[in-house]
Write an enzyme that holds these catalytic residues in place. Structure first.
Site, PDB file in Angstrom:
ATOM      1  N   ASP A   1      -4.855   1.037   2.743  1.00  0.00           N
ATOM      2  CA  ASP A   1      -3.757   1.339   1.648  1.00  0.00           C
ATOM      3  C   ASP A   1      -4.647   1.714   0.435  1.00  0.00           C
ATOM      4  O   ASP A   1      -4.318   1.494  -0.831  1.00  0.00           O
ATOM      5  CB  ASP A   1      -3.038   0.135   1.167  1.00  0.00           C
ATOM      6  CG  ASP A   1      -1.796   0.392   0.468  1.00  0.00           C
ATOM      7  OD1 ASP A   1      -1.377   1.522   0.323  1.00  0.00           O
ATOM      8  OD2 ASP A   1      -1.196  -0.544  -0.230  1.00  0.00           O
TER       9      ASP A   1
ATOM     10  N   LYS B   1      -2.566 -13.809  -9.289  1.00  0.00           N
ATOM     11  CA  LYS B   1      -1.583 -13.598  -8.389  1.00  0.00           C
ATOM     12  C   LYS B   1      -0.683 -14.422  -7.955  1.00  0.00           C
ATOM     13  O   LYS B   1      -1.656 -15.528  -7.199  1.00  0.00           O
ATOM     14  CB  LYS B   1      -2.157 -12.593  -7.198  1.00  0.00           C
ATOM     15  CG  LYS B   1      -2.710 -11.122  -7.615  1.00  0.00           C
ATOM     16  CD  LYS B   1      -2.959 -10.432  -6.380  1.00  0.00           C
ATOM     17  CE  LYS B   1      -3.479  -8.950  -6.614  1.00  0.00           C
ATOM     18  NZ  LYS B   1      -3.577  -8.237  -5.587  1.00  0.00           N
TER      19      LYS B   1
ATOM     20  N   ASN C   1       3.728  -7.130  -4.518  1.00  0.00           N
ATOM     21  CA  ASN C   1       4.888  -7.244  -3.363  1.00  0.00           C
ATOM     22  C   ASN C   1       5.150  -8.769  -2.942  1.00  0.00           C
ATOM     23  O   ASN C   1       6.291  -9.123  -2.620  1.00  0.00           O
ATOM     24  CB  ASN C   1       4.159  -6.925  -2.039  1.00  0.00           C
ATOM     25  CG  ASN C   1       3.801  -5.365  -2.200  1.00  0.00           C
ATOM     26  OD1 ASN C   1       4.755  -4.624  -2.749  1.00  0.00           O
ATOM     27  ND2 ASN C   1       2.829  -4.724  -1.452  1.00  0.00           N
TER      28      ASN C   1
ATOM     29  N   GLY D   1       4.990 -11.430  -5.651  1.00  0.00           N
ATOM     30  CA  GLY D   1       5.172 -12.055  -6.977  1.00  0.00           C
ATOM     31  C   GLY D   1       4.452 -11.464  -7.973  1.00  0.00           C
ATOM     32  O   GLY D   1       4.170 -10.626  -8.015  1.00  0.00           O
TER      33      GLY D   1
ATOM     34  N   VAL E   1       2.108 -11.451 -11.497  1.00  0.00           N
ATOM     35  CA  VAL E   1       0.631 -11.411 -11.680  1.00  0.00           C
ATOM     36  C   VAL E   1       0.441 -11.532 -13.185  1.00  0.00           C
ATOM     37  O   VAL E   1       1.225 -10.811 -14.042  1.00  0.00           O
ATOM     38  CB  VAL E   1      -0.006  -9.974 -11.501  1.00  0.00           C
ATOM     39  CG1 VAL E   1      -1.463 -10.193 -11.553  1.00  0.00           C
ATOM     40  CG2 VAL E   1       0.134  -9.547  -9.839  1.00  0.00           C
TER      41      VAL E   1
ATOM     42  N   ILE F   1       1.241  -9.645 -16.594  1.00  0.00           N
ATOM     43  CA  ILE F   1       0.951  -8.432 -16.681  1.00  0.00           C
ATOM     44  C   ILE F   1       1.182  -7.377 -15.584  1.00  0.00           C
ATOM     45  O   ILE F   1       0.963  -6.238 -15.560  1.00  0.00           O
ATOM     46  CB  ILE F   1      -0.698  -8.472 -16.901  1.00  0.00           C
ATOM     47  CG1 ILE F   1      -1.347  -9.022 -15.482  1.00  0.00           C
ATOM     48  CG2 ILE F   1      -1.004  -9.390 -18.016  1.00  0.00           C
ATOM     49  CD1 ILE F   1      -2.741  -9.078 -15.663  1.00  0.00           C
ATOM     50  N   GLY F   2       2.008  -7.917 -14.610  1.00  0.00           N
ATOM     51  CA  GLY F   2       2.216  -6.867 -13.535  1.00  0.00           C
ATOM     52  C   GLY F   2       3.418  -7.780 -12.611  1.00  0.00           C
ATOM     53  O   GLY F   2       3.566  -8.910 -12.783  1.00  0.00           O
ATOM     54  N   ARG F   3       3.537  -7.005 -11.497  1.00  0.00           N
ATOM     55  CA  ARG F   3       4.328  -7.619 -10.325  1.00  0.00           C
ATOM     56  C   ARG F   3       4.009  -6.857  -9.188  1.00  0.00           C
ATOM     57  O   ARG F   3       3.686  -5.860  -9.022  1.00  0.00           O
ATOM     58  CB  ARG F   3       5.634  -7.295 -10.606  1.00  0.00           C
ATOM     59  CG  ARG F   3       6.751  -7.827  -9.507  1.00  0.00           C
ATOM     60  CD  ARG F   3       8.036  -7.381  -9.854  1.00  0.00           C
ATOM     61  NE  ARG F   3       8.689  -8.119 -10.884  1.00  0.00           N
ATOM     62  CZ  ARG F   3       8.974  -9.225 -10.684  1.00  0.00           C
ATOM     63  NH1 ARG F   3       9.278 -10.245  -9.704  1.00  0.00           N
ATOM     64  NH2 ARG F   3       9.682  -9.902 -11.907  1.00  0.00           N
TER      65      ARG F   3
END
Length: 822
Positions: free
Chosen positions: A683, A590, A571, A573, A575, A567-569
């Site tokens: 952040d 993650k 910093n 690796g 997700v 479902i995502g990426r």
């Protein structure tokens, strides 16, 4: 002949690099030579001045000071002093004029070499990724799905029983759906690669080389002016010297910028070596499902996936078009500024315009890249749109095999099923449901009672922990745990009794486990019996079990998870979505790439160490960590709405201001909680916040977070990973992070929210942004932003950290604004 047509090959690139190095060496030699000339003229002028001083005593001829000889000598010494002043002035003019301009030219030439190499490497990397790596990855996945589909089809055709046939057909349909969807991705990828290939070899690479040639020729013209100015300043009036200078001037005049590189091109120029463009690999279709090369598959299985892809591509195209317009405006503005400055600048001061010329060429190159992205998305949209227009308002075509399956169902079987909904309709309903949530997760698992779970899943089983650690875990009488004996293949029941830990070896024989008395088929059944019956473990000891000591709740095994789709990426690796086997809880997983060095893996786990201590509705919740083998996982709650930035850009137009106030209020509440825990996020941005399906906002991504007792963290690393446009000035200048610097970032988050996901400081680089802020400038008020919220933003952006409000005050202020807003 030109760079753009003759030097597109790798050999041409190497020749350009060698040429740039050689020309820089030549320019450095010129600078040293001119500096030596300045030094020599100064020394010569100094010697002449010293000679004049020596004769300033007024030594006169014997006939007296009024004699012609004395007057002549006085005139000679006086003119010598004048000559020394003239030569000294010439030396200063050489230093401030040609020598200074030559230094600027060398600096700009070095910058041009660096920029050209970076842009050339970027173009090659993007071409390799789009044209080779991405396509090969898609082809590999394609072959795998074709094999899976072929195998599922064979099993379906071979199935004889109705139950087996339904199960096999379901697997076959799923494999078909995956194959068709991936086929579409491959078609779109090939089209994008073709267009990227076209833009690379027709526009982007030739444009880069043409820009390089233009700037080199401009610099050659500037060098000509510098040399001519140098010769004019250093020229003397003596005939013999003047003759030499005329020859030097003629040599300098022979420089013609437009023909400067013809010899170089004749030596190294070659016909552009354009590699063949990627095409659809038809060998993939040898065992396929009647798929057409280069054609999208639109049928009852892929309709919704094509619709969603079309929507996604259309949204991306809108963003790309906006980017193209922005870059076109930037190019036009730079061209206007350059034209205006050229009209107001003396020809010999052209060196001052080199940096602006390079900015223009970089902007043109960026425009070419943006146009390439726009064309790729436009082509993909046209493929998808034309397919949807061919369908019109009718029903999508059926998959041939499934259509045949409908006809093969006998009326007797339909009657036996009692008018049940046809299998295909059930499958269609199932597939349509796939796209309703933001992310798909694996189907629920059948739950197993605690006592029937294997030993390693029991909370009181701690594995092979050291015996010394047991004493720290058991604190009260009757506390117990089960562990594996170190060095022996046996299990031990450890219990606190009479102030000291007691250890009982669990006996195993005939597949039964016991201490004294009855045996049980498993250790969980034995422990459950001892705990419920409250009978002593042994008659001699009298020890009774009261309370199980659970292992660290954060420790999970990889086997505890069922992974779903990516479902995502991040910093570190990818997700994934997933479920916990124990209770079917949906989770986000993650992963940390196995190839990362140990220090980065430690940074990856930093987020988990931070989140273990926190429990707040506006902080993303940690569920556990998997560290027993590679890859390492951090398991967190699954927030279905996705990241806040994407949410603002896709859903912002339909959101009311009051809803936006509620969401930033959630963010402020989460940050107030972190502030109370002395946690510095470092952040905070819309991209690092998540949104639930009920529009509740949660703070996420604690990879850069730190906990400090005094609330201040001093960073020692550089700015390479720092999000400059979100970071407070004191953090950028001195590495000083605090809750006050998080407040500055929260002000940027407010601006992102009420600008519906716009990027802060558009058209400014990171360095330009820092200079902009240091001069006292701030972001303007977004169109939808209430005045009270913008005043709060400005307070968050106070230059002095002590003048910014705390998150507690921010929460109160946002709550008050929301109550007043209708």
């Amino acid at each position: 002949m030109g760079f753009s047509s003759e030097l597109c090959s790798p050999q041409g690139h190497g020749a350009v690099q060698q040429m740039q190095e050689a020309e820089l060496r030549l320019l450095e030699g010129m600078r040293k030579w001119m500096a030596q000339r300045v030094k020599s003229d100064r020394e010569y002028a100094g010697l002449l001045h010293h000679m004049s001083l020596q004769d300033s005593g007024g030594q006169s001829w014997s006939s007296g000071p009024d004699s012609p000889v004395s007057q002549s000598w006085a005139e000679i010494t006086s003119q010598t002093e004048n000559l020394s002043r003239v030569l000294r002035q010439h030396a200063e003019d050489l230093n401030s004029g040609p020598l200074s301009k030559l230094s600027v030219l060398i600096r700009e030439r070095q910058h041009l070499r660096k920029t050209y190499n970076e842009q050339w490497q970027q173009l090659q990397q993007e071409l390799t990724k789009t044209h080779s790596q991405d396509i090969e990855k898609l082809k590999t996945q394609y072959r795998t799905l074709v094999r899976d589909s072929t195998q599922a089809r064979r099993k379906y055709q071979e199935a004889s029983k109705d139950k087996d046939r339904d199960k096999a057909k379901d697997k076959y349909v799923r494999s078909l759906w995956k194959l068709f969807a991936h086929h579409n991705r491959y078609v779109l990828g090939v089209r994008a690669a073709q267009l990227h290939h076209h833009h690379h070899h027709r526009f982007m690479l030739p444009g880069l080389l043409q820009s390089l040639q233009d700037l080199h020729e401009e610099m050659a013209g500037i060098l000509k002016d510098i040399l001519q100015e140098y010769l004019e300043i250093s020229s003397l009036v003596q005939d013999d010297v003047a003759s030499i200078h005329r020859e030097l001037a003629a040599a300098a005049a022979r420089i013609q910028p437009e023909f400067e590189y013809l010899g170089f091109l004749r030596q190294y120029g070659s016909t552009p070596d354009v590699p063949p463009c990627v095409t659809f690999d038809e060998s993939l279709l040898e065992d396929g499902e009647q798929l057409e090369p280069g054609e999208l598959q639109l049928n009852e299985l892929t309709l919704e996936s094509v619709q969603h892809t079309l929507t996604s591509v259309t949204d991306e195209l809108a963003v790309a078009t906006k980017e193209v317009l922005s870059r076109q405006e930037m190019v036009s503005q730079l061209q206007r500024e350059l034209q205006s400055e050229e009209q107001n600048t003396h020809p010999r001061e052209r060196v001052q315009l080199l940096s602006k010329r390079q900015m223009l060429q970089e902007a043109i190159q960026g425009l070419q890249i943006a146009l390439c992205s726009q064309d790729k998305l436009q082509a993909q949209q046209e493929l998808l749109q034309s397919k949807m227009e061919q369908l019109g308002t009718g029903e999508p075509p059926a998959v041939p095999l499934l259509q045949d399956d409908r006809h093969s169902t006998s009326s007797t079987e339909q009657e036996r099923e009692g008018g049940r909904t046809p299998t295909l309709e059930i499958l269609k309903s199932h597939f349509s449901g796939i796209f309703r949530p933001k992310f798909s997760i694996p189907p629920p698992l059948q739950l197993v009672p605690e006592v029937q779970k294997p030993l390693y899943e029991q909370l009181w089983y701690h594995g092979a922990i050291p015996r010394a650690e047991v004493a720290e875990l058991l604190t009260h009488s009757g506390d117990f745990l089960v562990r594996e004996s170190q060095g022996k293949q046996e299990y031990v029941l450890s219990v606190m009794w009479d102030g000291q830990p007691r250890h009982f070896i669990i006996q195993s024989s005939d597949n039964l486990y016991r201490l004294e008395g009855d045996g049980f088929p498993s250790i969980p059944l034995l422990i459950t019996h001892l705990l419920s019956s409250q009978q002593p473990l042994t008659k001699k000891s009298g020890v009774v079990l009261f309370r199980a000591v659970p292992k660290d709740k954060w420790v999970l095994k990889h086997e505890d998870l069922v992974l779903g789709e990516q479902i995502g990426r991040g910093n570190f690796g990818e997700v994934f979505s997933g479920r916990l086997r124990a209770d079917n809880t949906p989770v986000a997983v993650k992963s940390c790439r196995e190839t990362l060095p140990p220090d980065l893996k430690a940074k990856f786990l930093q987020e988990a160490r931070i989140l273990k201590q926190y429990n707040h509705p506006n902080i993303v919740r940690l569920i556990g960590v998997c560290t027993q083998k590679q890859p390492i996982y951090i398991v967190m709650e699954l927030v279905q709405g996705g990241d806040f930035l994407t949410f603002l850009r896709t859903e912002g137009a339909r959101l009311r201001v009051k809803t936006l106030l509620q969401m930033v209020g959630d963010a402020a509440a989460g940050m107030e909680y972190l502030e109370s825990k002395c946690c510095i996020h470092r952040d905070l941005a819309a991209r690092n916040c998540l949104v639930t399906e009920k529009n509740v906002l949660k703070i996420s991504d604690f990879g850069m977070s730190r906990e400090e007792a005094d609330g201040i963290y001093a960073a020692s690393a550089g700015l390479r990973q720092v999000p400059v446009k979100w970071t407070a000035p004191e953090a950028l200048n001195y590495g000083r992070y605090s809750s006050e610097s998080d407040v500055w970032s929260f002000g940027i988050l407010l601006w992102e929210t009420f600008s519906l996901g716009a990027s802060p400081y558009p058209n400014l680089t990171n360095q330009q942004t820092r200079e902009f802020v240091e001069k006292g400038h701030r972001l303007p008020c977004p169109e939808l932003c209430p005045d009270a919220v913008f005043r709060l933003m400005e307070q968050c952006w106070a230059y002095e950290p002590g003048q910014r409000p705390s998150f507690s005050i921010i929460c109160q202020e946002l709550h008050s604004i929301r109550k007043r807003h209708r």
